[in-house]
Scaffold this motif. Structure first.
Motif, PDB file in Angstrom:
ATOM      1  N   SER A   1       0.922  -1.633   0.234  1.00  0.00           N
ATOM      2  CA  SER A   1      -0.131   0.076   0.451  1.00  0.00           C
ATOM      3  C   SER A   1       1.162   1.479  -0.673  1.00  0.00           C
ATOM      4  O   SER A   1       0.482   2.174  -0.446  1.00  0.00           O
ATOM      5  N   ILE A   2       2.344   1.120   0.752  1.00  0.00           N
ATOM      6  CA  ILE A   2       3.337   2.628   0.844  1.00  0.00           C
ATOM      7  C   ILE A   2       3.075   2.938  -0.580  1.00  0.00           C
ATOM      8  O   ILE A   2       3.399   3.773  -1.343  1.00  0.00           O
ATOM      9  N   CYS A   3       3.840   1.304  -1.300  1.00  0.00           N
ATOM     10  CA  CYS A   3       4.566   1.267  -2.568  1.00  0.00           C
ATOM     11  C   CYS A   3       3.452   1.871  -3.822  1.00  0.00           C
ATOM     12  O   CYS A   3       3.783   2.798  -4.659  1.00  0.00           O
TER      13      CYS A   3
ATOM     14  N   MET B   1       1.390   4.044  -2.728  1.00  0.00           N
ATOM     15  CA  MET B   1       0.909   5.542  -2.651  1.00  0.00           C
ATOM     16  C   MET B   1       1.579   6.247  -3.156  1.00  0.00           C
ATOM     17  O   MET B   1       1.986   7.977  -3.334  1.00  0.00           O
ATOM     18  N   ILE B   2       2.985   5.568  -3.564  1.00  0.00           N
ATOM     19  CA  ILE B   2       4.456   6.899  -3.318  1.00  0.00           C
ATOM     20  C   ILE B   2       4.156   6.556  -5.131  1.00  0.00           C
ATOM     21  O   ILE B   2       4.525   7.990  -6.295  1.00  0.00           O
ATOM     22  N   TYR B   3       3.684   6.272  -5.414  1.00  0.00           N
ATOM     23  CA  TYR B   3       4.123   5.217  -7.302  1.00  0.00           C
ATOM     24  C   TYR B   3       2.817   6.548  -7.460  1.00  0.00           C
ATOM     25  O   TYR B   3       2.873   7.501  -8.207  1.00  0.00           O
ATOM     26  N   THR B   4       1.561   6.604  -6.860  1.00  0.00           N
ATOM     27  CA  THR B   4       0.606   7.547  -7.503  1.00  0.00           C
ATOM     28  C   THR B   4       0.474   8.728  -6.445  1.00  0.00           C
ATOM     29  O   THR B   4       0.791   9.967  -8.183  1.00  0.00           O
ATOM     30  N   PHE B   5       1.949   9.330  -5.973  1.00  0.00           N
ATOM     31  CA  PHE B   5       1.670  10.752  -5.994  1.00  0.00           C
ATOM     32  C   PHE B   5       3.154  11.777  -6.238  1.00  0.00           C
ATOM     33  O   PHE B   5       3.822  12.043  -6.185  1.00  0.00           O
ATOM     34  N   LEU B   6       4.114  10.624  -7.333  1.00  0.00           N
ATOM     35  CA  LEU B   6       4.909  10.908  -7.786  1.00  0.00           C
ATOM     36  C   LEU B   6       5.336  12.132  -8.636  1.00  0.00           C
ATOM     37  O   LEU B   6       4.225  11.766  -9.541  1.00  0.00           O
TER      38      LEU B   6
ATOM     39  N   ASN C   1       4.117  11.063 -13.187  1.00  0.00           N
ATOM     40  CA  ASN C   1       3.414  10.254 -13.076  1.00  0.00           C
ATOM     41  C   ASN C   1       1.939  11.404 -13.500  1.00  0.00           C
ATOM     42  O   ASN C   1       0.869  10.847 -12.780  1.00  0.00           O
TER      43      ASN C   1
END
Length: 56
Positions: free
Chosen positions: A24-26, A28-33, A36
């Motif tokens: 889940s943390i990964c 969230m990090i991918y989503t808010f980079l 992207n």
């Protein structure tokens, strides 16, 4: 060490929880980079066609 059913259940519950939290943390990090942002904004615009609208 003997592996009983209870030992395996406890291990799977513990490590499964850590796995899901880490995943889940990964996500969230991918989503808010910032890199992207353009991809997600274009996906937001392209989901609807221009002719889409209320049924007539």
């Amino acid at each position: 060490m003997e592996f009983t059913h209870d030992t395996l259940v406890e291990a799977s519950k513990t490590w499964g929880l850590f796995y899901l939290i880490g995943f889940s943390i990964c996500v969230m990090i991918y989503t808010f980079l910032p890199s992207n942002k353009k991809r997600f904004e274009s996906a937001e615009r392209e989901i609807f066609e221009k002719e889409d609208g209320p049924w007539k």
